[in-house]
Scaffold this motif. Structure first.
Motif, PDB file in Angstrom:
ATOM      1  N   GLU A  25       0.815  -1.201   0.000  1.00  0.00           N
ATOM      2  CA  GLU A  25       0.000   0.000   0.000  1.00  0.00           C
ATOM      3  C   GLU A  25       0.851   1.255   0.000  1.00  0.00           C
ATOM      4  N   LYS A  58      -8.652  -6.286   2.989  1.00  0.00           N
ATOM      5  CA  LYS A  58      -9.366  -5.039   3.280  1.00  0.00           C
ATOM      6  C   LYS A  58     -10.875  -5.247   3.198  1.00  0.00           C
ATOM      7  N   VAL A 117     -12.450   4.875   3.507  1.00  0.00           N
ATOM      8  CA  VAL A 117     -11.404   3.854   3.382  1.00  0.00           C
ATOM      9  C   VAL A 117     -10.269   4.367   2.497  1.00  0.00           C
ATOM     10  N   ALA A 159      -3.121   3.283  -3.763  1.00  0.00           N
ATOM     11  CA  ALA A 159      -4.235   2.887  -2.902  1.00  0.00           C
ATOM     12  C   ALA A 159      -4.819   1.559  -3.368  1.00  0.00           C
ATOM     13  N   HIS A 162      -6.475  -6.530  -1.344  1.00  0.00           N
ATOM     14  CA  HIS A 162      -7.860  -6.073  -1.540  1.00  0.00           C
ATOM     15  C   HIS A 162      -8.854  -6.999  -0.844  1.00  0.00           C
ATOM     16  N   MET A 209      -7.695  -0.894  -2.822  1.00  0.00           N
ATOM     17  CA  MET A 209      -9.030  -0.799  -2.237  1.00  0.00           C
ATOM     18  C   MET A 209      -9.753  -2.137  -2.284  1.00  0.00           C
ATOM     19  N   THR A 239      -6.037   5.153   3.347  1.00  0.00           N
ATOM     20  CA  THR A 239      -5.082   4.250   2.711  1.00  0.00           C
ATOM     21  C   THR A 239      -3.762   4.963   2.505  1.00  0.00           C
TER      22      THR A 239
END
Length: 423
Positions: A87, A227, A242, A91, A224, A93, A246
């Motif tokens: 990260e 998360k 979120v 970003a 991902h 996600m 990040t």
């Protein structure tokens, strides 16, 4: 010059409809005309793909001369995909559908529509048979995020696609129900929704050359997906919240890194807008120059605020404003002179001299910087005289007089010191 491979790849996805649009929009483009016959042969016996966005195909057709231009490619080596996502760079996600109310049926349809041979998948073994093992997918590997864990998509890994560790062992003996497995898609039947996967590294596409196939642990799951688990457990999380938290979102080199992954040059050509295709922009129109002007303007506002604080006797607040100005524009002459004056007022003469000298380096004609530096050098010389450091004091007086030969105070102090040394 048009990138032939990229054009074929796009047509292979969108089908004959895109080719028809290209012929209409690019009929005057000699690069496309040279590739038209070859491109048509690529699409022979190709069934039309159900089009989800005619606007997208029209955009591709109108901008084809720019989108498929080989000048987009940079000479730098591409940034390869790895399983070690971080990260720090950009970003990462969770799947966007976690923040939306998307029915499972649609998620399943989109998964089978978009998944391709060579994609990486992660699943958990549900049963082991003589001919291979079945596993239920929990996520896609690499950087492609999809929320598929609850769709109960079962895939088969045939025995022939399980690597053998020796000629005598049963390859399946190394696996058990519940193991987390990372595999590569070998075949996909979209109509019957059947997928076979492989653990053979020879099946991997070149850009996934470093991906580990076989048993993995929970720490190896894609970022991902990890998360997504956190987001699913909290109803208060929003996509924007979120994203803002990040680490990679704040990385100033994000654009440079992602362009490296796409092998795209950010300067040649600089934009898909035809009006920005010029290669002869003035230097003052580039972002770095404009940003420097903005920083200088904001720094001057801080200096003005600092001067107001200084006049009101609020020295701490004034210093904070000057420091803030120099963080924005390290060579801001006004900020250096103002901070130097504040240092001199507080008796930090060496720091004041440093600021005045730096200001003169950046603007040799700045009158206040020269004036304050001469005055501070003389004051520092007097301090050194009191400390019996006569040679150092003489050096300060000489420096002040060399900066301004009309500065009588420096000349008088220098002559007085020389007489004192001689006596």
């Amino acid at each position: 010059m048009m990138d032939r491979d990229l054009l074929h790849q796009s047509l292979g996805y969108h089908g004959p409809n895109l080719l028809s649009l290209l012929r209409c929009e690019q009929y005057e483009n000699p690069d496309f005309q040279n590739l038209a016959e070859e491109t048509a042969r690529v699409l022979q016996n190709r069934k039309e793909r159900r089009c989800e966005s005619f606007e997208l195909q029209h955009f591709i057709a109108r901008k084809a001369d720019l989108l498929f231009s080989s000048s987009w490619k940079t000479n730098l080596p591409p940034v390869h995909e790895t399983t070690e996502e971080t990260e720090d760079y950009y970003a990462i996600m969770p799947p966007v559908e976690l923040f939306m109310d998307v029915p499972d049926k649609i998620r399943r349809e989109l998964f089978f529509r978009d998944t391709e041979r060579g994609d990486i998948v992660v699943g958990r073994i549900t049963s082991i048979r003589e001919f291979g093992f079945f596993m239920t997918l929990i996520c896609l590997g690499g950087s492609l995020g999809r929320d598929i864990e609850h769709l109960e998509i079962s895939v088969l890994c045939p025995l022939r696609d399980v690597p053998s560790h020796s000629s005598h062992d049963d390859p399946l003996s190394y696996y058990q129900v519940g193991d987390l497995i990372q595999a590569v898609i070998k075949d996909i039947d979209r109509y019957h929704e059947k997928i076979t996967v492989s653990l053979q590294t020879s099946i991997l596409p070149s850009h996934f050359y470093s991906v580990k196939l076989g048993v993995i642990c929970s720490e190896d799951l894609p970022a991902h997906y990890r998360k997504g688990i956190l987001v699913a457990s909290s109803t208060a999380e929003t996509y924007n919240k979120v994203l803002q938290h990040t680490l990679g979102f704040s990385n100033p080199s994000t654009v440079e890194f992602l362009l490296g992954k796409l092998i795209v040059s950010e300067v040649d050509p600089p934009s898909l807008m035809r009006g920005l295709q010029s290669k002869h922009f003035l230097g003052e129109d580039y972002a770095t120059v404009i940003r420097k002007k903005q920083s200088a303007s904001w720094a001057l506002k801080c200096v003005k605020s600092g001067v107001d604080h200084f006049k009101a006797g609020r020295h701490v607040e004034a210093m904070n404003e000057y420091n803030k100005a120099l963080e924005m524009d390290t060579n801001n002459v006004e900020a250096l002179v103002a901070r130097g004056a504040l240092f001199a007022t507080k008796g930090s003469l060496n720091k004041a001299i440093d600021d005045f000298e730096m200001a003169l380096e950046n603007c040799a004609t700045h009158r206040n910087a020269r004036k304050y530096l001469c005055q501070t050098l003389v004051e520092r010389g007097r301090q050194l005289e009191e400390e019996e450091k006569l040679l150092n004091a003489e050096s300060c007086y000489k420096k002040a007089f060399s900066l301004d030969e009309t500065f009588q105070e420096a000349d008088d102090a220098l002559q007085k010191l020389r007489k004192h040394i001689q006596s």
